[in-house]
Design a protein around this motif. Structure first.
Motif, PDB file in Angstrom:
ATOM      1  N   PRO A   1      22.996  -7.190  -4.441  1.00 30.96           N
ATOM      2  CA  PRO A   1      23.056  -8.516  -5.071  1.00 30.96           C
ATOM      3  C   PRO A   1      21.701  -9.219  -5.007  1.00 30.96           C
ATOM      4  O   PRO A   1      20.911  -8.953  -4.099  1.00 30.96           O
ATOM      5  N   PHE A   2      21.465 -10.090  -5.972  1.00 32.94           N
ATOM      6  CA  PHE A   2      20.198 -10.816  -6.033  1.00 32.94           C
ATOM      7  C   PHE A   2      20.130 -11.817  -4.894  1.00 32.94           C
ATOM      8  O   PHE A   2      21.052 -12.598  -4.673  1.00 32.94           O
ATOM      9  N   VAL A   3      19.037 -11.796  -4.143  1.00 32.96           N
ATOM     10  CA  VAL A   3      18.868 -12.702  -3.002  1.00 32.96           C
ATOM     11  C   VAL A   3      17.891 -13.816  -3.346  1.00 32.96           C
ATOM     12  O   VAL A   3      18.238 -14.985  -3.381  1.00 32.96           O
ATOM     13  N   LYS A   4      16.663 -13.442  -3.616  1.00 32.77           N
ATOM     14  CA  LYS A   4      15.658 -14.421  -4.009  1.00 32.77           C
ATOM     15  C   LYS A   4      14.466 -13.677  -4.590  1.00 32.77           C
ATOM     16  O   LYS A   4      14.268 -12.480  -4.317  1.00 32.77           O
ATOM     17  N   PRO A   5      13.651 -14.373  -5.401  1.00 27.88           N
ATOM     18  CA  PRO A   5      12.453 -13.722  -5.955  1.00 27.88           C
ATOM     19  C   PRO A   5      11.501 -13.253  -4.852  1.00 27.88           C
ATOM     20  O   PRO A   5      11.471 -13.809  -3.754  1.00 27.88           O
ATOM     21  N   TRP A   6      10.748 -12.219  -5.173  1.00 28.10           N
ATOM     22  CA  TRP A   6       9.678 -11.697  -4.326  1.00 28.10           C
ATOM     23  C   TRP A   6      10.173 -11.029  -3.054  1.00 28.10           C
ATOM     24  O   TRP A   6       9.403 -10.735  -2.160  1.00 28.10           O
ATOM     25  N   LYS A   7      11.469 -10.771  -2.953  1.00 30.58           N
ATOM     26  CA  LYS A   7      11.978 -10.044  -1.797  1.00 30.58           C
ATOM     27  C   LYS A   7      11.860  -8.548  -2.050  1.00 30.58           C
ATOM     28  O   LYS A   7      12.165  -8.067  -3.127  1.00 30.58           O
ATOM     29  N   GLY A   8      11.438  -7.793  -1.037  1.00 30.43           N
ATOM     30  CA  GLY A   8      11.366  -6.346  -1.150  1.00 30.43           C
ATOM     31  C   GLY A   8       9.995  -5.859  -1.571  1.00 30.43           C
ATOM     32  O   GLY A   8       9.002  -6.588  -1.532  1.00 30.43           O
ATOM     33  N   SER A   9       9.939  -4.618  -1.994  1.00 26.61           N
ATOM     34  CA  SER A   9       8.674  -3.994  -2.388  1.00 26.61           C
ATOM     35  C   SER A   9       8.961  -2.841  -3.335  1.00 26.61           C
ATOM     36  O   SER A   9      10.075  -2.305  -3.358  1.00 26.61           O
ATOM     37  N   PRO A  10       7.962  -2.426  -4.128  1.00 21.51           N
ATOM     38  CA  PRO A  10       8.175  -1.283  -5.031  1.00 21.51           C
ATOM     39  C   PRO A  10       8.304   0.011  -4.255  1.00 21.51           C
ATOM     40  O   PRO A  10       7.844   0.128  -3.114  1.00 21.51           O
ATOM     41  N   LYS A  11       8.926   0.987  -4.885  1.00 20.84           N
ATOM     42  CA  LYS A  11       9.090   2.317  -4.303  1.00 20.84           C
ATOM     43  C   LYS A  11       8.101   3.289  -4.938  1.00 20.84           C
ATOM     44  O   LYS A  11       7.581   3.031  -6.036  1.00 20.84           O
ATOM     45  N   PRO A  12       7.828   4.403  -4.295  1.00 25.29           N
ATOM     46  CA  PRO A  12       7.001   5.440  -4.939  1.00 25.29           C
ATOM     47  C   PRO A  12       7.601   5.830  -6.285  1.00 25.29           C
ATOM     48  O   PRO A  12       8.828   5.843  -6.451  1.00 25.29           O
ATOM     49  N   VAL A  13       6.764   6.150  -7.224  1.00 26.79           N
ATOM     50  CA  VAL A  13       7.242   6.484  -8.561  1.00 26.79           C
ATOM     51  C   VAL A  13       8.093   7.742  -8.535  1.00 26.79           C
ATOM     52  O   VAL A  13       7.939   8.610  -7.668  1.00 26.79           O
TER      53      VAL A  13
ATOM     54  N   PRO B   1       0.804  -1.227   0.000  1.00 29.61           N
ATOM     55  CA  PRO B   1       0.000   0.000   0.000  1.00 29.61           C
ATOM     56  C   PRO B   1       0.833   1.271   0.000  1.00 29.61           C
ATOM     57  O   PRO B   1       1.937   1.320   0.528  1.00 29.61           O
ATOM     58  N   GLY B   2       0.283   2.299  -0.618  1.00 29.69           N
ATOM     59  CA  GLY B   2       0.915   3.609  -0.659  1.00 29.69           C
ATOM     60  C   GLY B   2       0.366   4.422  -1.807  1.00 29.69           C
ATOM     61  O   GLY B   2       0.225   3.917  -2.915  1.00 29.69           O
ATOM     62  N   LYS B   3       0.049   5.678  -1.577  1.00 35.74           N
ATOM     63  CA  LYS B   3      -0.625   6.480  -2.593  1.00 35.74           C
ATOM     64  C   LYS B   3       0.202   6.640  -3.857  1.00 35.74           C
ATOM     65  O   LYS B   3      -0.345   6.676  -4.963  1.00 35.74           O
ATOM     66  N   ASN B   4       1.515   6.739  -3.757  1.00 38.35           N
ATOM     67  CA  ASN B   4       2.358   6.915  -4.936  1.00 38.35           C
ATOM     68  C   ASN B   4       3.140   5.658  -5.300  1.00 38.35           C
ATOM     69  O   ASN B   4       4.063   5.713  -6.120  1.00 38.35           O
ATOM     70  N   ILE B   5       2.777   4.539  -4.683  1.00 32.69           N
ATOM     71  CA  ILE B   5       3.319   3.239  -5.081  1.00 32.69           C
ATOM     72  C   ILE B   5       2.600   2.795  -6.354  1.00 32.69           C
ATOM     73  O   ILE B   5       1.386   2.981  -6.477  1.00 32.69           O
ATOM     74  N   PRO B   6       3.305   2.208  -7.325  1.00 33.86           N
ATOM     75  CA  PRO B   6       2.607   1.726  -8.523  1.00 33.86           C
ATOM     76  C   PRO B   6       1.494   0.749  -8.145  1.00 33.86           C
ATOM     77  O   PRO B   6       1.673  -0.087  -7.249  1.00 33.86           O
ATOM     78  N   VAL B   7       0.375   0.865  -8.800  1.00 33.30           N
ATOM     79  CA  VAL B   7      -0.728  -0.051  -8.527  1.00 33.30           C
ATOM     80  C   VAL B   7      -0.365  -1.444  -9.033  1.00 33.30           C
ATOM     81  O   VAL B   7       0.170  -1.611 -10.125  1.00 33.30           O
ATOM     82  N   GLY B   8      -0.609  -2.453  -8.211  1.00 37.58           N
ATOM     83  CA  GLY B   8      -0.442  -3.829  -8.645  1.00 37.58           C
ATOM     84  C   GLY B   8      -1.659  -4.223  -9.464  1.00 37.58           C
ATOM     85  O   GLY B   8      -2.795  -4.133  -8.984  1.00 37.58           O
ATOM     86  N   ALA B   9      -1.461  -4.627 -10.702  1.00 36.39           N
ATOM     87  CA  ALA B   9      -2.586  -4.832 -11.607  1.00 36.39           C
ATOM     88  C   ALA B   9      -2.327  -5.972 -12.575  1.00 36.39           C
ATOM     89  O   ALA B   9      -1.190  -6.182 -13.001  1.00 36.39           O
ATOM     90  N   SER B  10      -3.378  -6.695 -12.894  1.00 37.74           N
ATOM     91  CA  SER B  10      -3.312  -7.659 -13.983  1.00 37.74           C
ATOM     92  C   SER B  10      -3.435  -6.914 -15.307  1.00 37.74           C
ATOM     93  O   SER B  10      -3.770  -5.723 -15.345  1.00 37.74           O
ATOM     94  N   TRP B  11      -3.205  -7.611 -16.415  1.00 34.76           N
ATOM     95  CA  TRP B  11      -3.387  -7.008 -17.731  1.00 34.76           C
ATOM     96  C   TRP B  11      -4.846  -6.582 -17.901  1.00 34.76           C
ATOM     97  O   TRP B  11      -5.122  -5.500 -18.433  1.00 34.76           O
ATOM     98  N   GLU B  12      -5.764  -7.402 -17.419  1.00 36.83           N
ATOM     99  CA  GLU B  12      -7.188  -7.062 -17.521  1.00 36.83           C
ATOM    100  C   GLU B  12      -7.511  -5.806 -16.707  1.00 36.83           C
ATOM    101  O   GLU B  12      -8.300  -4.961 -17.150  1.00 36.83           O
ATOM    102  N   ASP B  13      -6.921  -5.674 -15.529  1.00 34.08           N
ATOM    103  CA  ASP B  13      -7.111  -4.462 -14.724  1.00 34.08           C
ATOM    104  C   ASP B  13      -6.607  -3.230 -15.472  1.00 34.08           C
ATOM    105  O   ASP B  13      -7.250  -2.167 -15.467  1.00 34.08           O
ATOM    106  N   ALA B  14      -5.435  -3.370 -16.098  1.00 37.21           N
ATOM    107  CA  ALA B  14      -4.850  -2.246 -16.832  1.00 37.21           C
ATOM    108  C   ALA B  14      -5.734  -1.842 -18.007  1.00 37.21           C
ATOM    109  O   ALA B  14      -5.941  -0.651 -18.263  1.00 37.21           O
ATOM    110  N   MET B  15      -6.266  -2.823 -18.719  1.00 36.80           N
ATOM    111  CA  MET B  15      -7.131  -2.528 -19.859  1.00 36.80           C
ATOM    112  C   MET B  15      -8.428  -1.866 -19.407  1.00 36.80           C
ATOM    113  O   MET B  15      -8.942  -0.959 -20.067  1.00 36.80           O
ATOM    114  N   ALA B  16      -8.959  -2.306 -18.271  1.00 35.89           N
ATOM    115  CA  ALA B  16     -10.182  -1.702 -17.742  1.00 35.89           C
ATOM    116  C   ALA B  16      -9.944  -0.242 -17.383  1.00 35.89           C
ATOM    117  O   ALA B  16     -10.808   0.624 -17.616  1.00 35.89           O
TER     118      ALA B  16
END
Length: 322
Positions: free
Chosen positions: A198-210, A126-141
């Protein structure tokens, strides 16, 4: 390459601010660089005095797009590029029409303002300026709803609609005239983009505000890393590009349930955020909040459901209205 800015301005919705204490995306200046096509500043159909920008919908908007001139570039990667994949086979691509593309990835605030809800509950990151997590269908909508809203308000430029960029348009905008592994050069640099090193493992971390990292030469932020960005091509990344040069290409393979994603994400390694790197997932997929999009405004390419069902890559030239 010269370009002008397009600022999409959308009126605030009262319940929207209450939802996440939402605000505007990062503020930025309107570019002073001239377009060779001398685009006028327009509100609805009114031609104003400033020839350098295009405004829609009032003074409190927060979704900003940049004009990209048509041109030709080498898409894909050379055979000697570090960590390249064979499906990145290089080809000469010509884009015959300019288009607008989001300066930033669409944020949770912007998505909620248009759609009235977020695609996922609870929100993964969550976060107002965090990129929205979306499927392709969500993006098209989102693109469809934004087109309807702007058309209803009389602000939509004639013959244009909000869409996802094609894979070719995305890479052209990401490279911004460069031919290196990343827009800033051939060496990875975690001060320029958000990815794992360095790369640790998939799905580690979170997106940053744009907008937390420097823009590329054409003004686009976060083309490398942060979240994967959906494109309009109906294909898988394991399918190479058709051989030979191409004009305005877009992939449309019959019965294909996957869509192309570009740019890598916060958990990608340095090889996966290269300008040429390709990725794909089912169009309904968004389990980890690592998939988002940036919106494009383009002349009337037919929507996906109206395209012929072909086992091929299409090429078509879109001409603007007279």
């Amino acid at each position: 390459m010269k370009h002008s800015l397009f600022l999409i301005q959308i009126a605030s919705i009262s319940f929207f601010t209450a939802y996440l204490n939402l605000g505007n995306a990062p503020a930025s200046e309107v570019s002073s660089r001239e377009s060779k096509d001398s685009h006028e500043k327009v509100e609805g159909s009114k031609i104003l005095s400033n020839p350098k920008s295009y405004l829609v919908g009032g003074q409190n908007g927060n979704l900003e797009l940049i004009w990209v001139e048509p041109g030709t570039f080498m898409m894909g990667s050379p055979e000697f590029e570090w960590q390249r994949d064979s499906t990145e086979n290089q080809r000469r691509v010509t884009l015959t029409r300019g288009f607008y593309l989001g300066k930033y990835e669409v944020t949770q605030a912007q998505y909620f303002e248009v759609m009235g809800e977020l695609p996922r509950d609870p929100v993964k990151h969550p976060g107002k300026n965090i990129p929205v997590g979306a499927s392709w269908e969500d993006a098209m909508a989102f693109c469809k709803k934004l087109t309807e809203m702007e058309a209803r308000a009389g602000r939509l430029p004639e013959g244009m609609s909000f869409q996802l960029p094609t894979e070719a348009e995305w890479e052209y905008s990401c490279r911004a005239g460069t031919t290196t592994v990343y827009w800033w050069g051939n060496d990875h640099d975690i001060t320029k983009a958000h990815y794992q090193f360095p790369f640790v493992k998939p799905w580690k971390g979170s997106p940053k505000p744009v907008g937390q990292f420097p823009p590329n030469p054409w003004g686009f932020h976060d083309m490398h890393g942060n979240v994967y960005e959906w494109c309009d091509d109906h294909t898988v990344s394991s399918r190479p590009y058709p051989s030979g040069s191409a004009t305005d290409p877009v992939a449309r393979y019959a019965g294909e349930s996957s869509r192309i994603q570009r740019g890598g994400s916060f958990w990608s390694d340095a090889s996966q955020v290269r300008s040429a790197h390709r990725h794909s997932h089912p169009l309904t997929d968004n389990p980890y909040g690592d998939k988002g999009f940036r919106v494009a405004l383009k002349y009337g390419a037919p929507p996906p459901e109206a395209l012929p069902d072909l086992n091929a890559e299409l090429e078509f030239i879109i001409s603007p209205p007279n």
